[in-house]
Design a protein around this motif. Sequence first.
Motif, mmCIF file in Angstrom:
data_model
loop_
_atom_site.group_PDB
_atom_site.id
_atom_site.type_symbol
_atom_site.label_atom_id
_atom_site.label_comp_id
_atom_site.label_asym_id
_atom_site.label_seq_id
_atom_site.Cartn_x
_atom_site.Cartn_y
_atom_site.Cartn_z
ATOM 1 N N ALA A 20 0.988 -0.981 0.064
ATOM 2 C CA ALA A 20 0.343 0.492 -0.398
ATOM 3 C C ALA A 20 0.386 1.175 -0.152
ATOM 4 O O ALA A 20 0.373 2.252 -0.029
ATOM 5 C CB ALA A 20 -1.182 -0.078 1.423
ATOM 6 N N GLY A 21 2.372 1.380 0.093
ATOM 7 C CA GLY A 21 2.839 2.616 0.601
ATOM 8 C C GLY A 21 3.431 3.081 -1.001
ATOM 9 O O GLY A 21 2.957 4.199 -0.635
ATOM 10 N N GLY A 22 2.868 2.576 -2.099
ATOM 11 C CA GLY A 22 3.066 3.343 -3.133
ATOM 12 C C GLY A 22 1.684 4.056 -3.626
ATOM 13 O O GLY A 22 2.165 4.835 -4.170
ATOM 14 N N PHE A 193 5.749 5.746 4.587
ATOM 15 C CA PHE A 193 5.618 5.834 5.503
ATOM 16 C C PHE A 193 4.795 7.665 5.468
ATOM 17 O O PHE A 193 4.263 7.628 6.762
ATOM 18 C CB PHE A 193 7.102 6.608 6.038
ATOM 19 N N PRO A 194 4.719 7.976 4.352
ATOM 20 C CA PRO A 194 3.542 9.485 4.521
ATOM 21 C C PRO A 194 2.677 9.049 4.258
ATOM 22 O O PRO A 194 1.893 9.769 4.700
ATOM 23 C CB PRO A 194 3.875 9.785 2.629
ATOM 24 N N ALA A 195 1.936 7.825 5.201
ATOM 25 C CA ALA A 195 0.910 7.274 5.072
ATOM 26 C C ALA A 195 0.018 7.634 6.766
ATOM 27 O O ALA A 195 -0.503 7.853 7.030
ATOM 28 C CB ALA A 195 0.080 5.980 4.774
ATOM 29 N N LEU A 196 1.527 7.829 7.746
ATOM 30 C CA LEU A 196 1.525 7.897 8.389
ATOM 31 C C LEU A 196 2.111 9.027 8.909
ATOM 32 O O LEU A 196 2.083 9.706 10.139
ATOM 33 C CB LEU A 196 2.238 6.652 9.146
ATOM 34 N N ARG A 197 1.785 10.530 8.069
ATOM 35 C CA ARG A 197 2.628 11.079 8.079
ATOM 36 C C ARG A 197 2.258 12.527 9.434
ATOM 37 O O ARG A 197 2.940 13.491 10.011
ATOM 38 C CB ARG A 197 1.973 12.455 7.094
ATOM 39 N N PRO A 198 1.112 12.417 9.330
ATOM 40 C CA PRO A 198 0.666 13.128 10.878
ATOM 41 C C PRO A 198 1.009 13.222 11.968
ATOM 42 O O PRO A 198 0.899 13.435 12.563
ATOM 43 C CB PRO A 198 -1.312 13.447 10.314
ATOM 44 N N SER A 253 -8.679 -2.688 -0.593
ATOM 45 C CA SER A 253 -9.863 -1.896 -1.063
ATOM 46 C C SER A 253 -9.802 -0.901 0.460
ATOM 47 O O SER A 253 -9.909 -0.128 0.626
ATOM 48 C CB SER A 253 -11.203 -2.798 -1.512
ATOM 49 N N ARG A 254 -10.041 -1.983 1.766
ATOM 50 C CA ARG A 254 -10.375 -1.126 2.747
ATOM 51 C C ARG A 254 -8.923 -0.259 3.319
ATOM 52 O O ARG A 254 -9.442 0.388 2.854
ATOM 53 C CB ARG A 254 -10.361 -2.299 3.894
ATOM 54 N N VAL A 255 -7.859 -0.917 3.036
ATOM 55 C CA VAL A 255 -6.225 -0.005 3.630
ATOM 56 C C VAL A 255 -5.868 1.106 2.433
ATOM 57 O O VAL A 255 -5.681 1.950 2.841
ATOM 58 C CB VAL A 255 -5.302 -1.154 3.443
ATOM 59 N N VAL A 259 -5.734 5.140 2.815
ATOM 60 C CA VAL A 259 -4.465 5.687 2.917
ATOM 61 C C VAL A 259 -4.567 6.902 1.228
ATOM 62 O O VAL A 259 -4.318 8.110 1.715
ATOM 63 C CB VAL A 259 -3.592 4.604 1.635
ATOM 64 N N LEU A 260 -5.726 6.369 0.766
ATOM 65 C CA LEU A 260 -6.109 7.927 -0.557
ATOM 66 C C LEU A 260 -6.786 8.695 0.199
ATOM 67 O O LEU A 260 -7.539 9.441 -0.286
ATOM 68 C CB LEU A 260 -6.787 6.930 -1.427
ATOM 69 N N GLY A 261 -7.782 8.364 0.848
ATOM 70 C CA GLY A 261 -8.751 9.154 1.599
ATOM 71 C C GLY A 261 -10.358 9.239 0.540
ATOM 72 O O GLY A 261 -11.024 10.283 0.852
ATOM 73 N N TYR A 262 -10.284 8.171 -0.095
ATOM 74 C CA TYR A 262 -12.203 8.094 -0.447
ATOM 75 C C TYR A 262 -11.778 6.356 -0.783
ATOM 76 O O TYR A 262 -10.931 6.084 -0.736
ATOM 77 C CB TYR A 262 -12.035 9.507 -1.684
ATOM 78 N N PRO A 263 -13.450 6.723 -1.490
ATOM 79 C CA PRO A 263 -13.017 4.787 -1.318
ATOM 80 C C PRO A 263 -12.741 4.421 -3.433
ATOM 81 O O PRO A 263 -12.596 4.521 -3.942
ATOM 82 C CB PRO A 263 -15.178 5.033 -1.831
ATOM 83 N N ILE A 264 -11.997 2.931 -2.732
ATOM 84 C CA ILE A 264 -11.700 2.623 -3.512
ATOM 85 C C ILE A 264 -12.118 0.893 -3.574
ATOM 86 O O ILE A 264 -12.370 -0.064 -2.577
ATOM 87 C CB ILE A 264 -10.028 2.257 -3.024
#
Length: 271
Positions: A20-22, A193-198, A253-255, A259-264
């Motif tokens: 999922a990192g990419g 790691f940027p998915a965890l940035r905040p 799909s859930r992950v 990460v992207l912030g919208y439904p996948i």
Amino acid sequence: MQEQRQRRARAPIGVFDSGAGGLTILAALQQELPDENYIYLGDTAHCPYGARSEEEIIDLTVRANHFLLRQRVKLIVVACNTASQAALSVLRATYNIPFVGVVPAVKPAARMTKRGRIGVAATNRAVKATYLQHLIEDFAADIQVYSVGCPELVTLVERGELKGEVVDKTLQRALAPLLEKDIDVLVLGCTHFPALRPAIQRAVGENVQVIDSGAAIARRTREILHTEGLTHPEQPERGNTQIWCSGEAQDFSRVASAVLGYPIIARQATL
């Protein structure tokens, strides 16, 4: 010839990662190049790559990229630090399309630091790689660079755990060795790691700048597309994006949605 070039320009961009990192790189690409179409592949059946041998990583990367090539992509972004370091040269020697790899943002970090101390958080394999050492020698030879392997952060992202008490405590433990060195710039040397940035920014505090290579990779992709005459024509709506994974599609799909912030809705790929 002109018609063929126009067809190629309308072809999608392939984006590949071990998991999922990419998706963090995909988000940067979508922001920089909104007219482009994208096909993303996460090799979730074999994630993480950081624990595998170089031979395994090359084999898995070639197989995954062959899937993208079957979708007739015009360029592939290898949005995985480990795969970029191990397999990018093999891909470029094997296939006749442009490849863009991921490079830890050591060079800009070296320019940003005021204390002369930067930290690099990456996978265990990436931290030990000669490639990272060469980056440090070339661009940060006159400053102190401290690196630490954080495989547990990859695990968090692959679970879709991006916030909460468990995340905060894990980050505090993982990044403590770097914070003890009084760094003022932290390089996120893994695309997960940027998915965890905040949460990472909270963990390191406001006096530490956190940087990654997503925007730079997106700009580099734009440059290559322009040079090769492959930029997608402007269109009234954003381009299309397909999300594929080699593992269980419902979980991914859930992950990916987290990460992207919208439904996948991801699809399962046979590699």
